[in-house]
Design an enzyme around this catalytic site. Structure first.
Site, PDB file in Angstrom:
ATOM      1  N   ASP A   1       0.879  -1.160   0.000  1.00  0.00           N
ATOM      2  CA  ASP A   1       0.000   0.000   0.000  1.00  0.00           C
ATOM      3  C   ASP A   1       0.920   1.214   0.000  1.00  0.00           C
ATOM      4  O   ASP A   1       2.106   1.111   0.311  1.00  0.00           O
ATOM      5  CB  ASP A   1      -0.957  -0.019   1.200  1.00  0.00           C
ATOM      6  CG  ASP A   1      -2.156   0.890   0.955  1.00  0.00           C
ATOM      7  OD1 ASP A   1      -2.079   1.733   0.032  1.00  0.00           O
ATOM      8  OD2 ASP A   1      -3.168   0.773   1.670  1.00  0.00           O
TER       9      ASP A   1
HETATM   10  C1  BGC Z   1      -5.034   3.223   0.022  1.00  0.00           C
HETATM   11  C2  BGC Z   1      -5.100   2.227  -1.107  1.00  0.00           C
HETATM   12  C3  BGC Z   1      -4.911   2.941  -2.416  1.00  0.00           C
HETATM   13  C4  BGC Z   1      -3.594   3.685  -2.393  1.00  0.00           C
HETATM   14  C5  BGC Z   1      -3.303   4.449  -3.660  1.00  0.00           C
HETATM   15  C6  BGC Z   1      -3.806   4.094  -0.055  1.00  0.00           C
HETATM   16  O1  BGC Z   1      -3.861   5.134   0.873  1.00  0.00           O
HETATM   17  O2  BGC Z   1      -5.072   2.557   1.262  1.00  0.00           O
HETATM   18  O3  BGC Z   1      -6.326   1.544  -1.081  1.00  0.00           O
HETATM   19  O4  BGC Z   1      -4.974   2.028  -3.468  1.00  0.00           O
HETATM   20  O5  BGC Z   1      -3.627   4.634  -1.326  1.00  0.00           O
HETATM   21  O6  BGC Z   1      -4.146   5.524  -3.795  1.00  0.00           O
END
Ligand code: BGC
Length: 733
Positions: free
Chosen positions: A265
Site C-alpha cells: 500500500d
Molecule cells: C489506500 C489504497 C490505495 C492507495 C493508492 C492508499 O492510501 O489505502 O487503497 O490504493 O492509497 O491511492
C-alpha cells in the site's frame, strides 16, 4: 514445371519463418509459453533495470525500459472506476480534462446485489475504461471484512461474510482481467479499521484468520486468478503486512500458490531487508525520493554487498514480469478499451438497481404511482449531493452523476409537482457552509428543519434522502466514524417530518446507521449505499416500481453499536497500538446468531414488491468429487410483479469438536422470476462447505457429524431445513 516452383516457394516461406523466429526474441513471441517469455526477458535485464521494476518512479508508475520495449507501467485506483489522474509527484489532481470516467456504485452496493455475474460486468467495464486510460494494474477490489460498523472504508468493501465477499470479488476480477488489466485485491490482510491504520497491530487467532479474514483473498487468488495483491498498512502479530513473512511468503505464495506480484500500500513499506525477504515485490508511495525507496538504491546496495541474495531479486522481478506478460503489455493485440460508454453507464445503473435494499415497506407505501400523486416533497441534503468524487482513493471524477433529486425529476417527467427542501446542512456541520441565506448568513438548523417540515406537510408523499456522506470522519478513508448515528440532527428531523406527513419514505445513503429513533414511525426505508453515477435514476426506478428491489444486506445492521461484537467486547479500536480480535470467529451474523442478539436488520435481509415461496427441499447425492451433496428446492414468485429472490444456504454443525458459529453461509443463488413462475434451484456443496480450520493440525477438516442444511431468505428467515450426515472425516482446503 509447377513442382519446382512450389518447392522453391515452400523453401522460401520456411526461410522467412526461420529468420522471423531468430529475430523475434522469445519474450516477444506470443506463441511461447508465459514462463519462457518471463525467463527470456529476465535474462536480458541489467541489475539496475531489475531494481527499477520494483519501485515507483512517480505516484502511480514504475519506470519504462525502452530498449526492451517496456513502457512505463501505470497503476491506478480502484475499485469503483478509474480514478482521476493525480501527480506525478503529489496527490494533487493532474488537472486533465480527459480523465472523467464511469462511477460505479460503491463496493458494498455491489455486494448487496449478491450477483457475481454483475460483478463480472462491473469489472469488465472498469477494465475497459482502465485500458482506454492507459492503465495496467487497477487497485481493487477491496475485500476487508466488515468487523466494526465504524470502519471508514466499509463502503468500499464487500460486507461481513467471507463466502459472499469471495464470490463477488471473483466475478469482478475475472471481468476486469479479461480486459488485459491486472486487478489488485486489497488490503492483505486485516485492515478492518482506519484508526491508526499505518501502525495498528492485529492479534487474531488462527481460526478467525483462516475462516473469516482470508477466504475472500484466497478466492481472488485461487478461483479468479488475480494477478496482484496489495499488502495492508497495519501489522499482523507484530510485523507489517507489506513485509509479513507469514502472510506473504507462507500463506499467499507457498500455500495458495500465488504467482503474481505483491505491491505495498502507498507508504506501507518500512524496511529494506524485511521487504526483500518477506514477500514484497513492488514498492509504491513511500515518503522518500524514488531512488531512496527501500526496494531501490538501498536494496541494490545490499545486493551488491552480498548481504541479500540475487535469487530473491530475480524472484521479485519474475513476478513483476509475469504480470506484465500475462496482461499482454508487450503484445500487438492488447485490448485498447473504451471510456464512458452507454454500456458502462448501464452497468453502473444495473448494479445500483440490484444493490439498493428495501428495508421496510408498511402497507405497500412503495412503489409510488405517478398517477395518484400531485406533489412530492424531496427532502435531505443527500438528495442533491454529488457523492462519486468522495471518500479518498476510491473517488471517481464522474463523467456525470444523477443525484436522487435529478433521478426523481427524470422519473416523474413533470407529471407530478416536486418540491425540494434541504432539511439539514451537512457542510455547515463540518464547518464549510457555502449556503448563505442572505450575504454571509447561513440558514440556522431550526430554519432548515422548519422549511422541510412545511414542505412535508404540503406534499402527498415525502421522499427523505439522507444518511452519511464521504466527509472525513464518515464514510471516508483514513479515519473511522466515531459512532453509528445519523449526523447533522437527522434523527430528530426525520421524526418531525414523519409526524408532519406519515407518508414518508426514508432513503439512506452510506453505510449502516442506528435507526431506533424513528424506525417505528417511518413506514418505508430504502438503503441506497453510494449508488454511483446512475444512482438517482436507479433509485427513482425503485421508488416508482419500474425496478423491483432485490438487494439484500451484505452485513448485519445492529440496533446499536454496542451490540456488534468488537464493541460488545470492548475490542475496538485497541490499546497501546494493538487491537485484539477477541470475538474470534463471531463476526457479523455469526455473533448475532450465536449470542441470540436481535439485530435491527439481519445479514441477508431485503424486501421485494412481490412475494416468494420456498418449498420442497431435497438433498441429492453429489458427484462425489466436486460436490458431496446438492440441495435442491423450489422458489415461486407468488405475487403480481416480476422480481428476484436471493436464496441463501446456511450450514450448522450439530456437535463440532471445536466451537463453531451457529450457522455459516455456504451457498446462495439469485433467481429472477416472472409473476407466478416457479424455479427449481440447486446449490451444490463440497467438503469445504462443512469444514473448519483446525489450528492444531493446521488443516481444513470436515468431521463425521450431523449437519443442518438451512435455506432461507435471510440469516434470520430460514424457510427450509434438512439434515445431512457427513459419512466420514475429510480433509478440505
Ligand atoms: C489506500 C489504497 C490505495 C492507495 C493508492 C492508499 O492510501 O489505502 O487503497 O490504493 O492509497 O491511492
Amino acid at each position: 514445371m509447377k513442382k519446382p516452383i512450389l518447392v522453391a516457394l515452400a523453401l522460401a516461406t520456411l526461410a522467412t519463418a526461420a529468420t522471423a523466429a531468430e529475430t523475434t526474441p522469445v519474450y516477444l513471441d506470443t506463441n511461447q509459453p508465459l514462463e519462457k517469455r518471463v525467463d527470456d526477458l529476465l535474462s536480458r535485464l541489467t541489475l539496475e533495470e531489475k531494481i527499477s521494476l520494483l519501485h515507483a518512479d512517480s505516484k502511480f508508475t514504475t519506470a519504462a525500459i525502452p530498449r526492451l520495449g517496456l513502457s512505463r507501467r501505470w497503476l491506478d485506483d480502484g475499485p469503483h472506476g478509474v480514478r482521476e489522474d493525480i501527480g506525478p509527484d503529489t496527490w494533487a489532481p493532474a488537472g486533465r480534462t480527459d480523465d472523467f470516467s464511469t462511477a460505479m456504485p460503491a463496493g458494498i452496493c455491489l455486494a448487496a446485489t449478491w450477483n457475481p455475474e454483475l460483478g463480472f460486468s462491473e469489472g469488465e467495464a472498469i477494465g475497459q475504461e482502465a485500458r482506454a486510460r492507459g492503465k495496467d494494474i487497477m487497485l481493487g477490489p477491496g475485500v476487508n471484512i466488515l468487523r466494526t460498523p465504524l470502519c471508514g472504508r466499509n463502503f468500499e468493501y464487500l460486507g461481513e461474510d467471507p463466502l459472499l465477499s469471495g464470490a463477488m470479488c471473483s466475478g469482478y476480477i475475472r471481468g476486469e482481467q479479461s480486459q488485459d488489466i491486472s486487478s489488485c485485491v486489497k488490503h492483505f490482510a486485516l485492515n478492518n479499521q482506519e484508526f491508526e491504520r499505518g501502525s495498528i497491530n492485529v492479534e487474531v487467532d488462527e481460526r478467525a484468520l483462516r475462516e473469516i479474514y482470508l477466504p475472500a483473498f484466497k478466492a481472488a487468488v485461487q478461483d479468479a486468478g488475480v494477478w496482484s495483491v496489495m499488502g495492508a498498512y497495519n501489522q499482523l502479530r507484530g510485523q507489517h503486512c507489506c513485509e509479513n513473512d507469514y502472510l506473504l511468503n507462507k500463506i499467499l505464495k507457498d500455500e495458495w500458490g500465488f504467482k503474481g506480484l505483491v505491491v505495498s500500500d502507498w507508504s506501507g513499506a518500512h524496511d529494506t531487508r524485511e521487504c526483500a525477504l518477506n514477500g514484497l515485490d513492488l514498492e509504491m508511495g513511500t515518503d522518500r525520493k524514488y531512488n531512496d525507496f527501500y526496494l531501490a538504491q538501498p536494496y541494490l546496495d545490499l545486493l551488491k554487498k552480498g548481504e541479500l541474495p540475487m535469487t530473491g531479486l530475480d524472484e521479485k522481478v519474475r513476478r513483476n514480469l509475469r504480470v506484465m506478460i500475462a496482461t499482454r503489455v508487450l503484445d500487438p493485440g492488447r485490448k485498447t478499451g473504451s471510456l464512458n460508454t452507454a454500456a458502462h453507464q448501464a452497468v453502473a445503473r444495473r448494479v445500483a438497481e440490484e444493490g439498493i435494499v428495501l428495508l421496510k415497506n408498511e402497507n405497500h407505501l412503495l412503489p409510488l404511482d405517478v398517477k395518484t400523486l400531485k406533489t412530492i416533497a424531496v427532502i435531505g441534503e443527500n438528495a442533491t449531493r454529488l457523492q462519486a468524487h468522495g471518500g479518498q482513493s476510491s473517488e471517481i471524477k464522474a463523467f456525470y452523476e444523477i443525484t436522487p433529486l435529478a433521478g426523481i425529476l427524470n422519473q416523474v417527467d413533470r407529471q407530478v409537482a416536486v418540491t425540494y427542501a434541504m432539511g439539514y446542512d451537512a457542510p455547515a456541520a463540518s464547518g464549510r457552509s457555502t449556503r448563505p441565506k442572505t450575504a454571509g448568513e447561513p440558514f440556522s438548523a431550526a430554519e432548515l428543519a422548519d422549511r422541510a417540515v412545511a414542505a412535508a406537510r404540503a406534499a402527498d408523499v415525502v421522499i427523505f434522502v439522507g444518511g452519511l456522506n464521504h466527509d472525513i470522519g464518515l464514510d471516508c478513508e483514513s479515519r473511522d466514524r466515531k459512532d453509528m448515528k445519523l449526523p447533522y440532527g437527522q434523527d430528530e428531523l426525520i421524526s418531525k417530518i414523519v409526524a408532519a406527513n406519515p407518508k414518508t419514505i426514508v432513503v439512506l445513503e452510506g453505510t449502516m446507521v442506528e435507526m431506533d429513533a424513528w424506525l417505528g414511525q417511518a413506514p418505508a426505508v430504502l438503503q441506497a449505499w453510494y449508488p454511483g453515477m446512475e444512482g438517482g435514476n436507479a433509485l427513482a426506478k425503485v421508488l416508482f416500481g419500474d425496478v423491483n428491489p432485490s438487494g439484500k444486506l451484505p452485513a448485519t445492521f445492529p440496533k446499536k453499536l454496542a451490540d456488534s461484537p468488537a464493541h460488545a467486547l470492548g475490542n475496538y479500536p485497541g490499546t497501546n497500538g494493538t487491537v485484539t480480535y477477541a470475538e474470534g470467529l463471531l463476526v457479523g451474523y455469526r455473533w448475532f446468531d450465536t449470542k441470540q442478539t436481535e439485530p435491527l436488520f439481519p445479514f441477508g435481509f431485503g424486501l421485494s414488491y412481490t412475494t416468494f415461496e420456498y418449498s420442497n427441499l431435497k438433498l441429492l447425492p453429489g458427484d462425489g468429487t466436486n460436490s458431496l451433496v446438492t440441495a435442491q428446492f423450489d422458489i415461486q414468485n407468488t405475487g403480481a410483479r416480476a422480481g428476484a429472490e436471493i436464496a441463501q444456504l446456511y450450514v450448522h454443525q450439530n456437535q463440532p469438536r471445536l466451537p463453531r458459529p451457529e450457522k455459516e453461509l455456504k451457498g446462495f443463488k439469485k433467481v429472477f422470476l416472472k409473476p407466478g413462475e416457479k424455479q427449481t434451484v440447486t446449490i451444490a456443496l463440497d467438503k469445504n462447505a462443512f469444514a473448519f480450520y483446525d489450528p492444531q493440525q493446521k488443516i481444513w477438516v470436515a468431521e463425521k457429524d450431523g449437519f443442518a442444511i438451512q435455506v432461507g431468505r435471510s440469516s434470520r428467515q430460514i424457510e427450509l431445513r434438512a439434515d445431512y450426515q457427513l459419512p466420514e472425516r475429510m480433509i478440505a482446503k
